[in-house]
Design a protein around this motif. Structure first.
Motif, PDB file in Angstrom:
ATOM      1  N   ALA A   1       0.735  -1.085   0.485  1.00  0.00           N
ATOM      2  CA  ALA A   1       0.303  -0.059  -0.020  1.00  0.00           C
ATOM      3  C   ALA A   1       1.103   1.566  -0.254  1.00  0.00           C
ATOM      4  CB  ALA A   1      -1.272   0.205   1.687  1.00  0.00           C
TER       5      ALA A   1
ATOM      6  N   HIS B   1      -6.032   0.748   0.071  1.00  0.00           N
ATOM      7  CA  HIS B   1      -5.485  -0.019  -1.489  1.00  0.00           C
ATOM      8  C   HIS B   1      -6.224  -1.833  -1.705  1.00  0.00           C
ATOM      9  CE1 HIS B   1      -2.227  -2.663  -3.185  1.00  0.00           C
ATOM     10  NE2 HIS B   1      -1.349  -1.874  -3.778  1.00  0.00           N
TER      11      HIS B   1
ATOM     12  N   LYS C   1      -9.143   0.054  -4.120  1.00  0.00           N
ATOM     13  CA  LYS C   1      -8.712   1.719  -4.193  1.00  0.00           C
ATOM     14  C   LYS C   1      -9.911   1.412  -6.420  1.00  0.00           C
ATOM     15  CE  LYS C   1      -4.379   3.880  -5.605  1.00  0.00           C
ATOM     16  NZ  LYS C   1      -2.951   4.200  -5.524  1.00  0.00           N
TER      17      LYS C   1
END
Length: 234
Positions: free
Chosen positions: A55, A166, A169
């Motif tokens: 991430a 992440h 996303k």
């Protein structure tokens, strides 16, 4: 200035003004940009947590959060960073810089995000949604965020927040997503910030650890961070 590398992780050597300008550019683009406020504890965790490491590696902006990061940048790279850019300071600065920003707040105990939302609205934001951080099924939460399509997604879910952003996303629909730790608690009045003098001296973390027994178990990570920096320097 080009990105630095601190113990295998990237760091953008930005101050608050530079961070705000970068995020202002992100807000003009359609895709989601992840912002990480990097602190020593996160660096230590990322040595063993691959999801967190990935991430940080793939974030569009990584700011220096914590006096230890400033110390490491100076000791390892010879770069004197101007200031810390913490989650709570960055949040408040964004709400001040961009009035009417469409914001979604995610995290905290039930009720915290809603109270934080009222404070965010008082500071000029347009809050489009709020949800606590105590959930197991991530799908419905992600779907709701995507439906609201906020300009700014603030995620205060502790050690889960960076990997959560992440992982989802591509599906969040937010233009900027930031892991902000205890910022929602601060906005909601659940937690108080350290006195201004302590923040200016970079001692906010020390007061938090000293005054909150729940944080004592996290202190060893700070000592390990110092050890890793010193070992790297040698």
């Amino acid at each position: 200035m080009e990105r630095l590398e601190i113990l295998g992780l990237p760091l953008d050597p930005v101050d608050m003004e530079e961070a705000l300008k970068r995020i202002g550019g992100f807000l003009e683009e359609e895709r989601t940009h992840q912002v990480v406020t990097l602190n020593p504890e996160m660096v230590v965790r990322a040595q063993e947590d691959e999801a967190l490491r990935r991430a940080v590696l793939e974030a569009e902006l990584i700011t220096p959060d914590g006096v230890g990061i400033l110390w490491a940048a100076k000791r390892l790279k010879g770069v004197a960073l101007k200031e810390r850019v913490t989650g709570v300071d960055l949040t408040l600065a964004l709400l001040g810089r961009f009035p009417g920003l469409r914001v979604y707040l995610l995290g905290g105990k039930p009720g915290v995000a809603e109270r934080a939302a009222r404070e965010a609205e008082r500071l000029g934001a347009e809050v489009v949604g709020a949800h606590h951080g105590y959930f197991q099924d991530e799908g419905p939460v992600v779907a709701e965020i995507r439906e609201k399509a906020p300009d700014l997604l603030l995620v205060g879910m502790g050690e889960r927040q960076e990997a959560f952003i992440h992982r989802h996303k591509p599906h969040l629909g937010a233009r900027v997503a930031i892991g902000v730790g205890g910022t929602l608690d601060v906005l909601a009045g659940e937690a108080k910030r350290a006195p201004l003098f302590a923040r200016r001296l970079g001692l906010e973390w020390l007061l938090r650890v000293g005054l909150d027994p729940k944080r004592w178990r996290r202190a060893p990570r700070l000592w390990r961070f110092a050890y890793l920096v010193l070992r790297e320097r040698r």
